[in-house]
Scaffold this active site. Structure first.
Site, PDB file in Angstrom:
ATOM      1  N   GLY A  63       4.483 -10.584   5.534  1.00  0.00           N
ATOM      2  CA  GLY A  63       5.648 -10.389   4.676  1.00  0.00           C
ATOM      3  C   GLY A  63       5.410 -10.837   3.244  1.00  0.00           C
ATOM      4  N   SER A  64       4.446 -11.714   3.030  1.00  0.00           N
ATOM      5  CA  SER A  64       4.099 -12.119   1.661  1.00  0.00           C
ATOM      6  C   SER A  64       3.130 -11.127   1.046  1.00  0.00           C
ATOM      7  CB  SER A  64       3.467 -13.521   1.668  1.00  0.00           C
ATOM      8  OG  SER A  64       4.395 -14.481   2.103  1.00  0.00           O
ATOM      9  N   SER A 105       2.130 -16.829  -0.551  1.00  0.00           N
ATOM     10  CA  SER A 105       2.456 -17.200   0.830  1.00  0.00           C
ATOM     11  C   SER A 105       3.810 -17.895   0.807  1.00  0.00           C
ATOM     12  CB  SER A 105       1.398 -18.144   1.408  1.00  0.00           C
ATOM     13  OG  SER A 105       1.872 -18.688   2.625  1.00  0.00           O
ATOM     14  N   SER A 107       5.563 -19.400   3.128  1.00  0.00           N
ATOM     15  CA  SER A 107       5.557 -20.735   3.749  1.00  0.00           C
ATOM     16  C   SER A 107       4.626 -21.681   3.001  1.00  0.00           C
ATOM     17  CB  SER A 107       5.101 -20.648   5.210  1.00  0.00           C
ATOM     18  OG  SER A 107       3.749 -20.219   5.266  1.00  0.00           O
ATOM     19  N   ARG A 157       9.394 -12.484   5.479  1.00  0.00           N
ATOM     20  CA  ARG A 157       9.701 -11.066   5.237  1.00  0.00           C
ATOM     21  C   ARG A 157      11.095 -10.871   4.671  1.00  0.00           C
ATOM     22  NH1 ARG A 157      10.295 -12.358  10.503  1.00  0.00           N
ATOM     23  NH2 ARG A 157      12.087 -11.558  11.664  1.00  0.00           N
ATOM     24  N   GLU A 243       8.719  -6.484  13.098  1.00  0.00           N
ATOM     25  CA  GLU A 243       9.116  -7.893  13.113  1.00  0.00           C
ATOM     26  C   GLU A 243      10.611  -8.102  13.351  1.00  0.00           C
ATOM     27  OE1 GLU A 243       7.003 -10.594  10.304  1.00  0.00           O
ATOM     28  OE2 GLU A 243       6.093  -8.747   9.573  1.00  0.00           O
ATOM     29  N   HIS A 259      -5.369  14.919   6.478  1.00  0.00           N
ATOM     30  CA  HIS A 259      -6.778  15.186   6.766  1.00  0.00           C
ATOM     31  C   HIS A 259      -7.229  14.579   8.086  1.00  0.00           C
ATOM     32  CE1 HIS A 259      -7.101  17.041   2.867  1.00  0.00           C
ATOM     33  NE2 HIS A 259      -6.323  16.063   2.435  1.00  0.00           N
ATOM     34  N   LYS A 353      -0.345 -18.477  15.582  1.00  0.00           N
ATOM     35  CA  LYS A 353      -0.727 -19.532  14.639  1.00  0.00           C
ATOM     36  C   LYS A 353      -0.958 -20.855  15.401  1.00  0.00           C
ATOM     37  CE  LYS A 353       1.390 -17.551  10.457  1.00  0.00           C
ATOM     38  NZ  LYS A 353       2.411 -17.548   9.421  1.00  0.00           N
TER      39      LYS A 353
HETATM   40  C1  F6R Z   1       7.440 -13.626   9.069  1.00  0.00           C
HETATM   41  C2  F6R Z   1       6.564 -12.733   8.332  1.00  0.00           C
HETATM   42  C3  F6R Z   1       5.096 -12.864   8.548  1.00  0.00           C
HETATM   43  C4  F6R Z   1       4.505 -13.866   7.554  1.00  0.00           C
HETATM   44  C5  F6R Z   1       3.004 -14.097   7.781  1.00  0.00           C
HETATM   45  C6  F6R Z   1       2.354 -14.959   6.727  1.00  0.00           C
HETATM   46  O1  F6R Z   1       8.762 -13.458   8.641  1.00  0.00           O
HETATM   47  O2  F6R Z   1       6.998 -11.908   7.575  1.00  0.00           O
HETATM   48  O3  F6R Z   1       4.495 -11.595   8.424  1.00  0.00           O
HETATM   49  O4  F6R Z   1       4.712 -13.377   6.253  1.00  0.00           O
HETATM   50  O5  F6R Z   1       2.784 -14.659   9.041  1.00  0.00           O
HETATM   51  O6  F6R Z   1       3.107 -16.105   6.450  1.00  0.00           O
HETATM   52  P1  F6R Z   1       3.450 -16.456   4.935  1.00  0.00           P
HETATM   53  O7  F6R Z   1       4.217 -15.280   4.423  1.00  0.00           O
HETATM   54  O8  F6R Z   1       4.285 -17.688   4.997  1.00  0.00           O
HETATM   55  O9  F6R Z   1       2.153 -16.653   4.240  1.00  0.00           O
END
Ligand code: F6R
Length: 360
Positions: A63-64, A105, A107, A157, A243, A259, A353
């Site tokens: 999402g980032s 990022s 988070s 996201r 998601e 293609h 994770k």
């Molecule tokens: C969760 C989401 C995930 C996170 C990904 C990376 O809502 O969108 O796709 O974006 O796990 O985490 P961040 O964005 O915190 O680096």
């Protein structure tokens, strides 16, 4: 919409029983998030960042990282330098003193974004960090790098306005790519015009997002856009279906899909009739891609259980892109509700994770 299941979308009590953490309110509030995001960008001091840069790189995933894809779609054709979105641990060999890197990022604790940063700094690249905190904020502070600090407490996201707009507008502050004030104003107006129409208060018969979610329910959405903004929006739609709605979904863009993928819609009809083709249409894109979309639709439509098209709103590319994101985000949450699944938690990402962390 007629069935009982779809009626749920007009019943706020029922919605909240499923959407326990209130994802719908958060995505509905996207226009306000965008207004705040503009303020954040305008309030950031970029005076320590000096170009010229021979290359721009966005380091981020999920999402980032998608904020990088969206910005790239808007700016790439106007830039005189390459723009790369890097979603891997590895750093391209050309990254060096004249590269500007945006580490994104939400988070601030995602390893694919953090691990390459030491090497990136070692090579002398300039670095701007966008995050709500975590290790990325600490890294920016320790190394005296520009930190665009975003409000916390959201799923990454769901913070797409906070991530995308400051990234885009920082390019203007740095003299790399300027979004006209009029386009920004138009974009915020388009979003605010859409807000009431997509809100849960607006009944399903008048609500494009509810209607679309009902059409897509029980199907696997394939989102197609064209090179540039609608293609980037298709990627976003796919990720949000994954998601938020917790369903498989795939995306692609014209002209490349003509293609290879177009040929693939030939066999396995017993499977693909449960797929829905969603065509995202922008205005002012290349006519040739619009023609391709029409021809492709005719060629493949019998293979799908549903083919539907969605038009971007507004005139400027920014307004069009944001309008597609807004509609897709809200639709994906309504679809989660029809699926009776809480849109907010992403248990698989969390488990992944956690398992990786256990391995050290
Ligand atoms: C969760 C989401 C995930 C996170 C990904 C990376 O809502 O969108 O796709 O974006 O796990 O985490 P961040 O964005 O915190 O680096």
């Amino acid at each position: 919409m007629s069935g009982d299941r779809e009626d749920i979308l007009d019943n706020y009590q029922e919605i909240r029983k499923i959407d326990v953490q209130g994802m719908l309110e958060i995505v509905e509030d996207f226009p306000n998030q965008c207004i705040q995001a503009v303020e954040i960008a305008k309030g950031t001091d970029f005076s320590g960042v000096s170009g010229p840069f021979s290359c721009l790189l966005v380091q981020g995933v999920g999402g980032s990282g998608v904020s990088g894809d969206l910005v790239k779609a808007l700016v790439e054709e106007a830039l005189e330098v390459p723009f790369l979105v890097n979603k891997r641990y590895g750093t391209p060999g050309f990254v060096g003193e004249s590269t500007l890197v945006f580490a994104v990022s939400y988070s601030g604790n995602t390893e694919e974004t953090l691990i390459p940063l030491r090497d990136i700094l070692f090579r002398g690249a300039e670095l701007i960090c966008l995050t709500s905190g975590g290790q990325l904020a600490a890294f920016a502070r320790q190394n005296g790098k520009v930190l665009i600090e975003l409000p916390g407490g959201l799923q990454p996201r769901a913070a797409i306005g906070y991530l995308f707009l400051p990234l885009l507008l920082s390019l203007g502050e740095l003299g790399i790519f300027k979004i006209e004030e009029a386009d920004l104003e138009e974009s915020l107006e388009v979003l605010s015009d859409m807000a009431e129409a997509l809100a849960f208060r607006t009944p399903a018969r008048d609500n494009q997002a509810k209607k679309l979610a009902a059409l897509l329910w029980g199907k696997l959405p394939i989102a197609y856009g064209s090179e540039g903004i609608s293609g980037a929006a298709a990627l976003r739609w796919k990720c949000q279906f994954n998601e938020n709605s917790k369903i498989p979904s795939f995306w692609n863009s014209f002209p490349e899909l003509n293609h290879n993928e177009t040929v693939g819609w030939e066999l396995l009809k017993d499977i693909t009739r449960r797929f829905a083709l969603v065509l995202l249409q922008d205005k002012k894109g290349r006519v040739r891609n619009a023609q391709r979309m029409e021809i492709t639709k005719e060629l493949v439509k019998k293979q799908f259980g549903l083919v539907t098209a969605v038009k971007a709103r507004g005139e400027s590319p920014l307004a069009q892109l944001l309008s597609l994101i807004y509609l897709g985000d809200v639709t994906s949450v309504y679809l989660a509700i029809l699926n009776e699944v809480d849109p907010t938690p992403v248990e698989r990402i969390r488990a992944l994770k956690e398992n990786l962390a256990r391995l050290g």
